[in-house]
Design an enzyme around this catalytic site. Sequence first.
Site, PDB file in Angstrom:
ATOM      1  N   SER A  63      -9.494  -0.877   7.565  1.00 21.29           N
ATOM      2  CA  SER A  63      -9.027  -0.568   6.211  1.00 21.29           C
ATOM      3  C   SER A  63      -8.419  -1.739   5.448  1.00 21.29           C
ATOM      4  O   SER A  63      -8.270  -1.663   4.233  1.00 21.29           O
ATOM      5  CB  SER A  63      -8.003   0.570   6.255  1.00 21.29           C
ATOM      6  OG  SER A  63      -8.668   1.804   6.323  1.00 21.29           O
TER       7      SER A  63
ATOM      8  N   SER B  59      -9.658   1.511   3.389  1.00 23.10           N
ATOM      9  CA  SER B  59      -8.910   2.289   2.437  1.00 23.10           C
ATOM     10  C   SER B  59      -7.876   1.501   1.631  1.00 23.10           C
ATOM     11  O   SER B  59      -7.359   2.024   0.642  1.00 23.10           O
ATOM     12  CB  SER B  59      -8.184   3.422   3.183  1.00 23.10           C
ATOM     13  OG  SER B  59      -7.215   2.896   4.058  1.00 23.10           O
TER      14      SER B  59
ATOM     15  N   LYS C  13       0.848  -1.200   0.000  1.00 22.46           N
ATOM     16  CA  LYS C  13       0.000   0.000   0.000  1.00 22.46           C
ATOM     17  C   LYS C  13       0.886   1.253   0.000  1.00 22.46           C
ATOM     18  O   LYS C  13       1.928   1.280   0.660  1.00 22.46           O
ATOM     19  CB  LYS C  13      -0.880  -0.040   1.251  1.00 22.46           C
ATOM     20  CG  LYS C  13      -1.950   1.037   1.327  1.00 22.46           C
ATOM     21  CD  LYS C  13      -2.793   0.827   2.585  1.00 22.46           C
ATOM     22  CE  LYS C  13      -3.916   1.843   2.714  1.00 22.46           C
ATOM     23  NZ  LYS C  13      -4.717   1.641   3.939  1.00 22.46           N
TER      24      LYS C  13
END
Lengths: 151, 524
Positions: free
Chosen positions: B195, B171, B76
């Site tokens: 997330s 997210s 990420k």
Amino acid sequence: MWFRAPLCTAWISGFRRSLSAQSKVPPKPTWDLQPEIRNQKPLISLDTIDHLERLALVDFGNVEGVQRLEKAIQFADQLHNVNTEGVEPLSSVLEDRTLYIRNDAVAAGNCTELLLENARTVVEEYFVAPPGNIPLPAQHERGLSEVKSSS
Amino acid sequence: MLGMSLREAAAALRLGQIKPTELCQKCLSFIKETSFLNAYITVTEDFALKQAAEADERFIQGKPLGDLDGIPIAIKDNFSTAGIETTCASRMLKGYIAPYNATVVQKLFDQGAVFMGKTNLDEFAMGSGSTDSIFGPVKNPWSYSRSYIDKTSLSHHAAKDDSDWVITGGSSGGSACAVSAGTCYLAIGSDTGGSTRNPASHCGVVGLKPTYGLVSRHGLIPLVNSMDVPGIVTRCVDDAATVLGVLAGHDPYDSTTIQDPFQPFSLPEKVDVRNVCIGIPKEYHAPGLSAEILSLWSETADLLENAGAKVVEVSLPHTPYSIVCYHVLCTAEVASNMARFDGLEYGHRSDIDDSTEALYAATRREGFNEVVRGRILSGNYFLLKRNYEKYFVKAQKVRRLIADDFVKVFNSGVHVLLTPTTLGDAAPYLEFIQEDNRTRSAQEDVFTQCANMAGLPAVTVPAALSSRGLPLGLQFIGRAFCEQQLLTIAKWFEKQIDFSPLQFNRDSENGNIVQQYSKSASSV
């Protein structure tokens, strides 16, 4: 569970495939959402807006920005329904452990040049800032007329 | 090959069925083919090929480093990577290059993993849709699956257009999308309020949030320091256990990692749940829970009971307030964490230079999106001297009540809790963006942030497809530092369910993934 089963089947008319009568999962929601409070007078005074913008160094932008904060506060106000008398605040879930402290010795570094490359303005080995100790202009000079007129 | 689990791919590499560079190239070309999903912000092709060539060499010499050697992975884009841009999907950090690797990144590299790229996210990981990124939203690969196209085109009797794609959740949507689509075998996400688990659930993959303090946060750009945890996204539970074994353990660079030694484990092939006690927290039947997830949850509880597990209803009475409490603590820590972005040392810098304060304010106005600015302002409000006790300390007190709820339940003999991961399946993009970020986060994180509040490990496992042909997940929450027990039960469940992974809807003539719904609907 065996005590509950006959009661359930008595109340539920028709066979429900999704929820078996003896299921441990409750068939109905166990709590309600707090109703959103609407048409309330704005909670945020102009002074507070100004103060927050100076502290946060970001601006609300427009009326929607202020409304967003008002909604966030209304949402947070639900906390006051919880009785916390005598409860100690919890700031870390590791509170019962001692924090690791490493030896006070240099273990990393020597990357001055790499770090300076990330700054847009440098002189020799210095980061450059514009003149300091000048407060942000007053609210009306920052173009907050839109926010102002709303409240 | 690309649909395999990490463990299967590792076995294929060991047996010499494929070389690391071949596997790397397959993934790179599939990343290109699926670039419309927008899962990656940066694809590190040259870097990956170099790492893969080194892995080739190790396999030739018969000395691979371990299970991850030669395995394509993604990270990420809020984890620092030396020499490779780390943007947090924000204008504020566009062009920022960290001088060091995050500890989790370094540990994966040390095991020979091959780094394919940095994955997309909501700006600064603030969101639950992966829709608020300056690089554009991530598309859920299941939007282009056979199951979704078949189900939706039948039920609507109308050709769908390209705007009907569904969100990944967030997210860490890019990470979940990458693993689900098959462009890598493992992706690292971050999990502050769900997330990692939320997008994993919407994308039909496994998402593990380890216990707070087990995996280092060093190099993860912080959102909420007291809740942030690196998350693991894989295709199966066994893989998550393998990766946890590599990542877990004390890190001198993160004083909040615990010093107890971590013993890597693999999960037993045969799992017996007869001595296990599963708790069903009744408050997790929250308003808005979809009927499909409710029946899935209930059937799973029955499944466990029929297999001999003790299944009991339990109560976590402060659950309804957890998302409110999370909202206050999150914005407060965000307000403090985001203070570091001022334009002087790194990241975006405004051209306004009347004064230092004016530069700061202009830089932050230009650099942050509306959501980030909104959370900073809310946080500052809750932290005002006159509000500090009323909101911030109050929320910390409620946090203790929430954490104590879990302690009581686990002390009563419950080993693992079984809950839904989300209220429903993934929403279509156009529907999702009708509500603001805070409202969506309150809905999407309702079942996941509680584990962050209490620091507990939790894992979402894909369980079924919804009536729209989209994945549904269930969550298991375990006792602190009891990942082995948690994942063992999760694996048992995974075996019972036998969830079929994503199958792209491909054109019958040229074999390409069909991106235009209208065409596919007519061909069905």
